[in-house]
Design an enzyme around this catalytic site. Structure first.
Site, PDB file in Angstrom:
ATOM      1  N   ARG A  16      10.571   1.122  -8.121  1.00  0.00           N
ATOM      2  CA  ARG A  16       9.971   1.021  -9.341  1.00  0.00           C
ATOM      3  C   ARG A  16      10.292   2.197 -10.498  1.00  0.00           C
ATOM      4  O   ARG A  16      10.508   2.044 -11.657  1.00  0.00           O
ATOM      5  CB  ARG A  16       8.458   1.126  -9.203  1.00  0.00           C
ATOM      6  N   SER A  44       0.545  -2.491  -4.027  1.00  0.00           N
ATOM      7  CA  SER A  44      -0.406  -3.269  -3.200  1.00  0.00           C
ATOM      8  C   SER A  44      -1.413  -2.387  -3.409  1.00  0.00           C
ATOM      9  O   SER A  44      -2.585  -2.934  -3.346  1.00  0.00           O
ATOM     10  CB  SER A  44       0.151  -3.352  -1.914  1.00  0.00           C
ATOM     11  N   HIS A  94       7.074  -7.438  -5.348  1.00  0.00           N
ATOM     12  CA  HIS A  94       7.748  -7.874  -4.135  1.00  0.00           C
ATOM     13  C   HIS A  94       8.491  -8.920  -4.102  1.00  0.00           C
ATOM     14  O   HIS A  94       9.890  -9.337  -3.755  1.00  0.00           O
ATOM     15  CB  HIS A  94       6.838  -8.025  -2.865  1.00  0.00           C
ATOM     16  N   LYS A 134      -2.136   2.081  10.051  1.00  0.00           N
ATOM     17  CA  LYS A 134      -2.635   1.929   8.676  1.00  0.00           C
ATOM     18  C   LYS A 134      -3.880   0.973   8.577  1.00  0.00           C
ATOM     19  O   LYS A 134      -3.780  -0.212   9.275  1.00  0.00           O
ATOM     20  CB  LYS A 134      -1.485   1.301   7.742  1.00  0.00           C
TER      21      LYS A 134
END
Ligand code: PNS
Length: 163
Positions: free
Chosen positions: A90, A129, A17, A41
């Site tokens: 990615r 993450s 990030h 979440k």
């Protein structure tokens, strides 16, 4: 003034990030990194903690602002008069999901919010993450995954949860 938003969960921010933030900050006059306040979440860090972490790790990049948002990104962007969203890619596995979000945002905003993708630097292509949290939960080494300041906070969180 050329402005952009880099939205995300950033739970926690990774070196991948940070790489996107540093590169996008060079392309725009002002880059707002904005944390999605997603109550649904189950996050490791609260939104306030994530904002504070992001402020710390970006403090040397003068044109980066940190904020948070609720609800739809297009509504937030309209409110801030921002027309570009930045996202990192990615691998091909990210592409389908990112393409869907980008196209949805463009359609819903009647073209007002477009997305640009930065391909993640190869050394960070494997980072996520959720991977960082899993490694840390089992006591693994995350020093190559997140800024040093963040690593300590992640370990502290897992220590607290054991108490
Ligand atoms: O870091 P993440 O979790 O991959 O980020 C996803 C994010 C925050 C960019 C995306 O979920 C988002 O923008 N959510 C806000 C709600 C929204 O605007 N949804 C419409 C697009 S599908």
């Amino acid at each position: 003034m050329k402005t952009a938003v880099y939205p995300g969960s950033f739970d926690p921010i990774t070196l991948g990030h940070l790489d996107v933030i540093q590169r996008a900050a060079q392309m725009f006059d002002e880059l707002t990194v904005s944390v999605l306040d997603n109550k649904a979440k189950n996050a490791l860090f609260s939104v306030e903690e994530r904002v504070s972490i992001l402020k710390e790790v970006t403090k040397d990049i003068p044109n980066v602002k940190v904020d948070s948002f609720n609800g739809l990104l297009i509504d937030y962007a309209r409110e801030k008069d921002i027309h570009i969203s930045v996202r990192g890619l990615r691998a091909i596995t990210d592409f389908e999901y990112e393409l869907q979000i980008a196209q949805t945002n463009r359609k819903l905003s009647n073209g007002a919010l477009d997305t640009i993708f930065l391909t993640t630097s190869l050394e960070y292509a494997y980072l996520s993450s959720s991977g960082v949290k899993e490694i840390a939960a089992f006591g693994g080494d995350i020093s190559q995954c997140v800024p040093e300041y963040v690593a300590k906070l992640v370990y502290d969180k897992f220590e607290q949860s054991k108490r």
